[in-house]
Write a protein that holds these residues in place. Structure first.
Motif, PDB file in Angstrom:
ATOM      1  N   THR A  35       0.851  -1.186   0.000  1.00 22.04           N
ATOM      2  CA  THR A  35       0.000   0.000   0.000  1.00 22.04           C
ATOM      3  C   THR A  35       0.892   1.243   0.000  1.00 22.04           C
ATOM      4  O   THR A  35       2.088   1.156   0.313  1.00 22.04           O
TER       5      THR A  35
ATOM      6  N   LEU B 286     -11.946  -9.844   7.494  1.00 21.73           N
ATOM      7  CA  LEU B 286     -11.721  -8.410   7.372  1.00 21.73           C
ATOM      8  C   LEU B 286     -11.858  -7.780   8.748  1.00 21.73           C
ATOM      9  O   LEU B 286     -12.757  -8.131   9.512  1.00 21.73           O
TER      10      LEU B 286
ATOM     11  N   ASP C 213      -9.282  -4.283   6.291  1.00 22.89           N
ATOM     12  CA  ASP C 213      -8.033  -4.988   6.002  1.00 22.89           C
ATOM     13  C   ASP C 213      -8.236  -6.484   6.170  1.00 22.89           C
ATOM     14  O   ASP C 213      -8.991  -6.924   7.037  1.00 22.89           O
TER      15      ASP C 213
ATOM     16  N   ARG D  69      -6.555  -9.988   7.106  1.00 19.10           N
ATOM     17  CA  ARG D  69      -5.415 -10.568   7.814  1.00 19.10           C
ATOM     18  C   ARG D  69      -5.344 -12.064   7.561  1.00 19.10           C
ATOM     19  O   ARG D  69      -6.320 -12.784   7.761  1.00 19.10           O
TER      20      ARG D  69
ATOM     21  N   ILE E 277      -1.059  -8.630   6.447  1.00 18.36           N
ATOM     22  CA  ILE E 277      -2.273  -7.824   6.384  1.00 18.36           C
ATOM     23  C   ILE E 277      -2.304  -7.197   5.001  1.00 18.36           C
ATOM     24  O   ILE E 277      -1.333  -6.558   4.568  1.00 18.36           O
ATOM     25  N   TYR E 278      -3.404  -7.430   4.301  1.00 19.71           N
ATOM     26  CA  TYR E 278      -3.617  -6.872   2.969  1.00 19.71           C
ATOM     27  C   TYR E 278      -4.688  -5.799   3.058  1.00 19.71           C
ATOM     28  O   TYR E 278      -5.644  -5.931   3.811  1.00 19.71           O
ATOM     29  N   ARG E 279      -4.513  -4.754   2.260  1.00 18.77           N
ATOM     30  CA  ARG E 279      -5.524  -3.699   2.172  1.00 18.77           C
ATOM     31  C   ARG E 279      -5.955  -3.597   0.715  1.00 18.77           C
ATOM     32  O   ARG E 279      -5.134  -3.663  -0.191  1.00 18.77           O
ATOM     33  N   ASN E 280      -7.250  -3.426   0.511  1.00 12.33           N
ATOM     34  CA  ASN E 280      -7.779  -3.296  -0.832  1.00 12.33           C
ATOM     35  C   ASN E 280      -7.530  -1.868  -1.313  1.00 12.33           C
ATOM     36  O   ASN E 280      -8.024  -0.910  -0.727  1.00 12.33           O
ATOM     37  N   VAL E 281      -6.747  -1.756  -2.375  1.00 10.97           N
ATOM     38  CA  VAL E 281      -6.424  -0.459  -2.967  1.00 10.97           C
ATOM     39  C   VAL E 281      -6.785  -0.533  -4.446  1.00 10.97           C
ATOM     40  O   VAL E 281      -6.245  -1.371  -5.166  1.00 10.97           O
TER      41      VAL E 281
ATOM     42  N   TRP F  50      -5.867  -6.370  -3.744  1.00 16.35           N
ATOM     43  CA  TRP F  50      -5.257  -6.520  -2.425  1.00 16.35           C
ATOM     44  C   TRP F  50      -3.768  -6.206  -2.513  1.00 16.35           C
ATOM     45  O   TRP F  50      -3.061  -6.737  -3.366  1.00 16.35           O
TER      46      TRP F  50
ATOM     47  N   HIS G 298      -0.028  -4.574   3.354  1.00 11.01           N
ATOM     48  CA  HIS G 298      -0.027  -3.432   4.269  1.00 11.01           C
ATOM     49  C   HIS G 298       0.923  -3.690   5.441  1.00 11.01           C
ATOM     50  O   HIS G 298       1.472  -2.753   6.009  1.00 11.01           O
TER      51      HIS G 298
END
Length: 151
Positions: free
Chosen positions: A61, A103, A108, A110, A127-131, A135, A138
């Motif tokens: 991210t 989520l 986020d 995990r 930890i992934y964040r949708n941008v 994904w 993060h």
């Protein structure tokens, strides 16, 4: 004039619906989860093998990129690199999740678990964040540990 107003309202509703859909991503299915973890492990493995952490950083991210230079990532993963841990072998088996993929309150995703090899497992906490509809990393922690170590 009324039809123009109705058209504008419809356009606003479509845009609002699109924004709302992007703001609330869903947990990927089991195949999608495995692909996320596998691709992250292969990227980390390639970074460890080459000493080039640019791609790993770029898959993060904007906040991850700002907080983690390629040089800093090289330092974080030096123990794996120095011990020549084959993180890429993770693609050979399905990940085991120690906590149910979910989520959190900010959306986020995990993924915490391992690739259960014996005698040493490759453990991960990512930890992934949708941008922008995809994904991105993060936060990431990967370690080789005794397979019988507490989870």
């Amino acid at each position: 004039m009324a039809s123009r107003f109705a058209w504008l309202w419809l356009a606003f509703a479509l845009v609002a619906g699109t924004v709302q859909a992007q703001a609330a991503p869903a947990v990927p299915d089991q195949s999608g989860l495995a692909r996320l973890v596998w691709s992250t492990m292969v990227t980390l493995d390639n970074a460890n093998r080459t000493g080039n952490y640019d791609v790993l950083q770029q898959l993060g991210t904007p906040q991850f990129q700002k907080a983690n230079t390629p040089k800093a990532l090289a330092g974080v993963f030096a123990p794996l690199r120095n011990r020549r841990v084959d993180v890429g072998r993770a693609i050979l088996i399905t990940p085991t999740y120690y906590i149910e993929p979910a989520l959190d309150s900010v959306g986020d995703l995990r993924l915490r678990g391992a690739f259960e090899y014996r005698p040493s497992a490759i453990r991960f906490d990512v930890i992934y964040r949708n941008v922008g509809g995809g994904w991105r990393i993060h936060a990431i922690s990967v370690a080789e540990m005794d397979a019988d170590a507490p989870r």
